[in-house]
Design an enzyme around this catalytic site. Structure first.
Site, short mmCIF file in Angstrom:
data_model
loop_
_atom_site.label_atom_id
_atom_site.label_comp_id
_atom_site.label_asym_id
_atom_site.label_seq_id
_atom_site.Cartn_x
_atom_site.Cartn_y
_atom_site.Cartn_z
N HIS A 122 27.99 -18.57 -110.16
CA HIS A 122 28.28 -17.34 -110.87
C HIS A 122 27.50 -16.14 -110.34
CE1 HIS A 122 30.28 -19.91 -113.75
NE2 HIS A 122 30.66 -18.86 -114.45
N GLU A 180 43.89 -18.07 -112.51
CA GLU A 180 43.65 -16.91 -111.65
C GLU A 180 44.69 -16.75 -110.55
OE1 GLU A 180 41.16 -18.84 -112.72
OE2 GLU A 180 39.88 -17.43 -113.81
#
Lengths: 422, 354, 326
Positions: free
Chosen positions: C129, C60
């Site tokens: 998450h 990322e």
């Protein structure tokens, strides 16, 4: 043994009396039935007589003092008698009975404090309210920013408002009612709904109660031929249009003409242009007309100042402007206080005739009905003429029957012969 | 490939070029000395990282680029900016935080920019700009152009994830990037062998299927030669290179760090100073007859004058206008998307009455 | 008007913008061959090829930086994060590079980039998450934070974001991808920084965005049945805030409740509270209340998760409080 001289009820309705003048000096000998003093009652000046014989040992109050019925005003006894205990006990006694707090007032306060304010259902969901909230904890009034602003706009003193929010916070619903700010009004199926009093509603109630209660009101009605006023009005409005100034504001209504005539009639009848001020009457030389205006959650009476000195058009323009400001809640306090006489017109609602409630401290109000065409006898013949009924409510403490009737006669004459006005 | 021998017989153009490189290095040296002086006088604030001792790396590498190539660098980038052609005035004024600086006084020592020269910034986060270089390389390839994207960073950055992630993608996608690791042996005060398991940095390129070289950073000619090879690889068809250029910082990490500090000895610094890249290159030019002592002195005088001029320019330049505080937080217009511009929170004073 | 899912509306925006501007490309994990972890990029690889639909390693920080670098020299990258939870690894590039470049280069180098992906909690995905980071990004000057609630807004705002010259944090509601709505065909642009009144009302303003819009609308219906009129304002953009609309609504209703998915401490709603009390103090009849996610990491257990999330019931309760009915 000394005898107390008490303020007596010298009329059936008297609750208090003003000592006008002592007729006996301290130390003077008195006999039963002799006049001790003159007392002004609610109706007249009466004599207070001695109920015992001896010497007037003490004048307990000075002339001009008003005291309730039953209060000590003097002592009669033997010369040299010690009356200190009597005076002391009496003073303590009277201190202990200061205009007894009306039980009803207490009950009212409690009721307000424990009325949570909204629907019964909401009230049920509210935790049991504790002791009456103190809106001025530490001297500071707790109010929401909006409530604060609205109160300032309306000239409402928040110190007198009971807050219904947490810890007594004054919120908007404490200032006004109406669906806009009062949730949960749609309560189908409920036997009733309760809405707390808004401040303006409280004020109206208080003042009108003051009026209808203690104010001895009587009513005078007369019917006025408005034929010539109607003609004059049409001519005026047509000329305004021709003059290019045909704005709505320049149009003159029947009510404007009634206001003008009332103002001018009041100049001739100053006894009707007055304030009741408890211990005196103020007769006004200036004419400031209070004009009743219905607004969303009540009514308010903006004031046309020096109405007698203004032209019809000036009055017309000013009344429209004041009414608009009233409906927008933008009146400043000086715009709705200081009136000397009121006019309330329900003609636009096709009310023939009604009696209006006096707006204290003013002493009179004129209730104006609708202008209606009806058959009347004119010089022995039946003619259809436009007629209007007015009813004047008079505070009898200020205005007597003949005084009021004289005013109405002048008013009627002016309206039936409008040229005299112009 | 150019060598000193060919240079000896070379045309005067090459000689001029070599003298210009000497001048560039000397300019950087004198500029940094002046910056150090200005810092101690309080004219430069914040962090200030000097490039003294490493001049041959920036000058040698950038001498191989075209004007349309792109460069990103760390916060020790005064030398790179000057070597890329930013004027001493623009750089010094930026260090002084003046409106005339190359970043309008809003970047400072660590954030020198000149987009017109493809100089896309000094960056303040160790390793953070390495992915940007890969992205610039990606854009070049995307547009099927033949520029190169060059990145300067210190050896301490190689243990940062950004280094690994960027080089990996450059390796996968064969981006026209040259990653130049200026190994001056210390990340602040941490010696390379205390921070890096594998001493030989260039070997890391093997992980990314990337060409690599180890270069002596004090030898300008070697730097130029290695960079020339890397540029050839990077132009189409593109392939990235990792250059490990071994050099040495003759001064402290920043102005608050003494010359040798606790982490290295005075003797070590002195030993390295004997391989001063500017002296080495001057000696070589003298040996080749391209310059003499008088020429070097004249060059030094000229450079000193330029630096003094930059100093005075910076000092006399105005501060940015107070309104500049609010400029360039966002693009001036959003007309492309019909966006209604409004006072964004950033454009409002921080306090109601400020 | 065609009815599309939120997912397909985003897909349409990507497709249209990539067809319109060759500088626009999509990059991220699984955006190409896999067709997108949430299938937002379905069919794009086939249509635009691997140069413009770029699968990346799981890296990322790296690909966010690649995007910023490409934007610095004029491309218009769309960087997809599989979820915004993973973008934490890339935050240096978003905050230190994308948001700062224009400023520290004194306007020389802009970064026209869109970072996008699903945000917020879905169902039982656990602590790492199930997070809402809009406040974190909205804190950063230089970034714009866009959070569409409906398919039409998803399309219109994404198209505007791609054309915007500033870095955009574009947060999609993970639970919204399957929601359906009418979406205008073709050139449908929703301006960034303009809120939308999703339901008019006059007793309380409900400010919401992304997933909380549907919760607020449900709450408004429930309140309506009780005779309370709530205005539902979809902010659509967290930064810049459409203060004009916000102030206008509060000036009408005099009460505000903010519904946000994130944590309470320094959340997006806290900024709104600050703006409202400063901007229209005199209009307020009650303290502004915020309905937020619970101030805990998201638990896995479904009952605990439900307790941690905002719900219409919590909104209704807050509304009654600002109306002094509770």
């Amino acid at each position: 043994m000394a005898t107390k001289v008490l303020m007596e009820a010298l009329s059936p309705t008297m609750e208090e009396g003003r000592l006008v003048e002592w007729k006996k000096a301290e130390g003077a000998a008195v006999k039963v039935g002799e006049i001790l003093a003159e007392v002004e009652t609610d109706k007249a000046v009466m004599d207070l007589q001695a109920r015992a014989e001896g010497v007037l040992l003490k004048q307990a109050i000075t002339p001009g003092t008003t005291v309730p019925v039953g209060q000590l005003v003097g002592v009669i006894g033997s010369a040299g008698e010690d009356i200190a205990g009597l005076l002391g006990a009496s003073a303590a006694g009277s201190a202990g009975v200061p205009a007894p707090p009306p039980a009803s007032a207490q009950a009212r306060t409690a009721a307000v404090a424990t009325t949570p304010g909204a629907t019964a259902a909401a009230a049920a969901a509210t935790p049991a309210p504790g002791p009456a909230p103190t809106p001025t904890a530490g001297g500071r009034v707790k109010a929401s920013p909006l409530a604060r602003r609205m109160a300032a706009d309306r000239g409402v003193d928040l110190a007198g408002v009971q807050g219904s929010g947490p810890e007594g916070r004054i919120v908007v619903r404490d200032l006004s009612t109406g669906a806009r700010v009062t949730p949960g009004l749609r309560a189908e199926g409920e036997a009733f709904i309760e809405v707390p009093l808004s401040q303006i509603r409280k004020t109206i109630a208080k003042r009108l109660t003051q009026s209808i209660g203690p104010v001895p009101t009587f009513y005078l009605t007369t019917e006025i031929d408005m034929e010539r006023v109607a003609e004059a009005r049409e001519a005026l409005n047509q000329s305004a249009q021709r003059g290019g100034a045909g704005e709505e504001a320049a149009k003159v209504s029947f009510n404007d003409i009634v206001l003008k005539a009332t103002a001018m009639a009041l100049r001739q009848h100053a006894r009707c242009n007055a304030w009741w001020q408890d211990d005196r009457i103020r007769y006004w030389n200036e004419v400031h007309l209070s004009v009743a205006v219905a607004i969303e959650d009540g009514l308010i009476t903006p004031v046309v100042r020096h109405a007698d000195q203004k032209t019809l058009r000036e009055i017309a323009v000013e009344v429209r402007s004041l009414a608009t400001r009233a409906r927008e809640r933008r009146l400043t306090p000086d715009q709705y206080t200081g009136g000397t006489f009121s006019v309330s017109n329900l003609g636009m609602f096709e009310i023939d005739q009604f009696t209006a409630v006096i707006n204290p401290p003013e002493a009179g109000i004129l209730a104006v009905g609708s202008v209606q065409a009806k058959p009347v006898a004119v010089e022995g013949r039946v003619e259809v003429r436009r007629r209007m009924r007015v009813t004047m409510s008079c505070d009898h403490r200020v205005i007597d029957g003949a005084t009021g009737a004289g005013f109405l006669r002048t008013l009627k004459g002016m309206l039936e012969n409008p040229l005299a006005m112009l | 490939m150019a060598t000193a021998k060919t240079a000896r017989k070379a045309d005067t153009r090459l000689a001029e070029r070599y003298r210009a490189l000497l001048r560039q290095m000397q300019l950087i040296r004198r500029f940094e000395e002046k910056a150090g002086e200005a810092y101690s006088l309080g004219k430069i604030g914040g962090f200030c990282h000097l490039y003294i001792g490493q001049e041959a790396v920036a000058v040698g590498c950038l001498s191989q680029l075209r004007p349309d190539d792109y460069i990103t660098a760390t916060y020790r980038e005064h030398g790179h900016a000057l070597a890329r052609g930013l004027t001493p005035r623009a750089v010094m004024a930026e260090l002084f935080g003046k409106a005339t600086g190359c970043s309008g006084g809003k970047g400072g020592s660590m954030h020198l920019f000149d987009a017109s020269r493809g100089f896309l910034g000094g960056h303040g986060i160790v390793g953070g700009h390495i992915p940007l270089t890969a992205g610039i390389g990606f854009a070049i390839k995307y547009r099927e152009q033949d520029q190169v994207s060059v990145c300067f960073f210190g050896e301490a950055a190689i243990n940062n994830g950004a280094f690994h992630e960027a080089l990996n993608m450059a390796g996968i996608w064969k981006l026209p990037c040259i990653f130049i690791c200026e190994n001056n042996r210390y990340g602040m005060g941490t010696a390379l062998d205390r921070a890096t398991a594998t001493w030989n940095i260039s070997e890391r390129a093997a992980s990314y299927d990337m060409a690599r070289e180890v270069v002596d950073g004090q030898d300008l000619l070697e730097v130029m030669a290695a960079m020339e090879r890397a540029v050839v690889r990077a132009r189409r068809p593109a392939a990235p290179t990792l250059l490990e250029i071994r050099t040495y910082r003759f001064v402290g990490h920043s102005m608050s760090d003494p010359i040798h500090g606790h982490y290295r000895t005075k003797e070590e610094v002195e030993a390295h100073r004997k391989r001063d890249p500017i002296i080495l290159w001057g000696d070589r030019l003298k040996a080749d007859g391209l310059i003499d002592d008088a020429g070097i002195e004249a060059l030094d005088a000229e450079v000193k004058a330029a630096v003094l001029d930059a100093f005075e320019f910076a000092e006399q330049s105005p501060d940015p206008e107070p309104e500049a505080l609010w400029d360039h937080v966002y693009a001036p217009t959003g007309e492309a998307s019909g966006i209604r511009r409004q006072a964004s929170p950033a454009a409002l004073p921080p306090t109601p009455d400020a | 008007m065609p009815t599309l899912t939120y997912r397909d509306a985003l897909n349409q925006a990507l497709r249209e913008e990539m067809a319109r501007d060759p500088d626009v490309f999509l990059m991220g994990e699984e955006v190409g061959v896999y067709q997108g972890a949430y299938k937002v990029s379905r069919g794009l690889l086939e249509e635009f090829g691997p140069t413009r639909v770029v699968d990346t390693p799981i890296t990322e920080l790296g690909f966010a930086g690649v995007g910023v670098g490409a934007a610095m020299v004029g491309l218009r990258p769309i960087i997809e994060f599989m979820t915004w939870n993973f973008a934490l690894l890339a935050i240096d590039q978003i905050v230190n590079s994308a948001a700062k470049m224009r400023y520290m280069s004194n306007g020389q180098v802009g970064v026209p980039i869109v970072f996008r992906g699903p945000a917020g909690a879905a169902l039982q995905l656990g602590a790492q998450h199930s997070q809402s980071f809009e406040a974190m990004y909205a804190h950063i000057p230089g970034l714009k934070v866009v959070m569409p609630a409906t398919p039409a807004d998803a399309k219109g705002l994404l198209k505007s974001a791609i054309r915007d010259d500033d870095p955009i944090v574009f947060m999609e509601g993970e639970m919204l991808y399957n929601t359906k709505g009418e979406v205008p065909d073709g050139e449908h642009l929703v301006p960034i920084g303009v809120a939308d009144i999703k339901r008019a009302g006059n007793q309380v303003s409900l400010f919401c965005y992304s997933k909380t819009v549907s919760l607020a609308l449900k709450a408004a219906e429930q309140l309506d049945a009780e005779g309370i009129s709530a205005e539902v304002i979809d902010l659509r953009t967290i930064r810049p805030l459409d203060l004009e609309t916000v102030f206008g609504s509060v000036s009408r209703t005099h009460r505000a409740v903010i519904v946000e998915e994130g944590w309470p401490f320094a959340g997006a709603g806290a900024q709104l509270v600050d703006e409202i009390q400063r901007g229209v103090f005199d209009e307020l009849d009650a303290p502004i209340l915020r309905v937020t996610g619970a101030d805990v990491p998201m638990p896995y257990n479904k009952h605990l998760e439900k307790a941690a999330k905002v719900s219409p019931e919590k909104v209704v309760l807050a509304v009654k409080r600002v109306l002094y009915l509770e």
